[in-house]
Design an enzyme around this catalytic site. Sequence first.
Site, PDB file in Angstrom:
ATOM      1  N   LYS A   1       0.846  -1.202   0.000  1.00 44.09           N
ATOM      2  CA  LYS A   1       0.000   0.000   0.000  1.00 44.09           C
ATOM      3  C   LYS A   1       0.882   1.253   0.000  1.00 44.09           C
ATOM      4  O   LYS A   1       0.625   2.216  -0.716  1.00 44.09           O
ATOM      5  CB  LYS A   1      -0.941  -0.015   1.212  1.00 44.09           C
TER       6      LYS A   1
ATOM      7  N   GLN B   1      -5.274  -1.902   9.163  1.00 38.97           N
ATOM      8  CA  GLN B   1      -5.079  -3.220   8.565  1.00 38.97           C
ATOM      9  C   GLN B   1      -5.734  -4.293   9.434  1.00 38.97           C
ATOM     10  O   GLN B   1      -5.482  -4.379  10.632  1.00 38.97           O
ATOM     11  CB  GLN B   1      -3.570  -3.487   8.414  1.00 38.97           C
TER      12      GLN B   1
ATOM     13  N   ASP C   1     -11.502   2.180   3.223  1.00 35.81           N
ATOM     14  CA  ASP C   1     -11.884   0.765   3.044  1.00 35.81           C
ATOM     15  C   ASP C   1     -13.393   0.665   2.790  1.00 35.81           C
ATOM     16  O   ASP C   1     -13.886  -0.374   2.372  1.00 35.81           O
ATOM     17  CB  ASP C   1     -11.556  -0.041   4.312  1.00 35.81           C
TER      18      ASP C   1
END
Length: 285
Positions: free
Chosen positions: A53, A97, A120
Amino acid sequence: MAEIINGKVVSASVREEIAREVALFREEHGVAPGLAVIIVGEDPASQVYVRNKHKGCTEVGMYSLQIPMPAETTEEELLEKIGELNADDSIHGILVQLPLPKHINEDRVINSILPEKDVDAFHPTNVGKIMLGKYDLLPCTPAGIMELLSFYNVDIRGKECVVLGRSNIVGKPMSQLLLAKDGTVTVCHSKTVDLASVTRRADILVVAIGRAGFVTADMIKPGAVVIDVGINRLDNGKLMGDVDYDGVLDKVSMITPVPGGVGPMTITMLLKNTLTAAKKKFSDK
Ligand code: NDP
C-alpha cells in the site's frame, strides 16, 4: 477460446490515470492526497499488504504515512491514534489493517474512523450509502471487479449475475454494485440448496468463498464471465482461486486468473478512494 481478464494491465492503466489526477490535485491545492495505514502487531501477511500500500501510494505521488503499533496496543490507544488522524488535515484516508489482535473490537475501531476518511468503506455510513446507491467510497475488492468488467466491456444490464459468498467485504457489496448497474442479482452462500443449479444460470459469476478450486465446469453456464476472488495457498506453496481454472477455461467467455486477476485491483482502488476522499474534502469546503 476464453479471454483472460488481466488485472495487472487494468490496474496499471487505472494507476496511470490516478497519478495524472494526483499531479493536478497537488498543483491546485499545494498538498498531496494523504493515506495513513495503521498496522497493529507483526502478522507477516499484513506487513506485506501494508508495504504494498505504501509503495502504491508513493508511486502515484500520494503522501503515505505508515503507523506500526505493537501487538499489545490497547483498544483505547488505537482509538486515540485514529482520533488524531481524523483531526489531521494532511490525512485524507485512514485504513486500519485487519485482522486486529483478539483483544481489540474491530467494529468499534471501524466505527471510530470518520466516514469521509474511511477508504476501506467498511464504516456503517458508507455501507448504508452503497445500499442507497449514493456512494463516494466503495469497498476496494468489489470496486476493482467493477473496473475490470468495465475495462473489458462486459455488459451487466439485465444479465443474470450470481455472487457466490456473502461476506461484508466482498459478496454483499458486490451484489449491490451489480444491482446498481441493472444486473439481475442472486447471492449464494453455504446454506444455498443445489448451488450448481443457481450458478449455472449466471451470465456473470463472481466467486468469493475461500475454497480452492470449488467451482467446477458443471457449475458454469457456457459463455459465462467468471470472476474469481479467492486466494488460497496450496500445500505446494502455489496460489489458487476458488474456481477450477483449467477445468472451466474451455467453457467460459472470460475469466480472471489467480494470481493476476482481481488481486492487483484491490490496492489500486484504495488509491482511487484516497484521491476521491481528498477531492471531496476540498470540494465540500
Ligand atoms: P469469508 O470467509 O468472509 O466469506 C466466505 C463466504 O463464502 C461466506 O458467505 C460463506 O457462506 C461462503 N461459503 C463458504 N463455503 C461455501 C460453500 N462450500 N458453498 C457456498 N458458499 C460458501 O470470505 P471473504 O469474502 O473475505 O473472502 C473470500 C475469498 O476471497 C478468500 O479466498 C479471500 O482470501 C479472497 N479475497 C481476495 C481479495 C482480493 O483482493 N483478491 C480480497 C478479499 C478476499 P456463509 O455466509 O453461509 O458462511
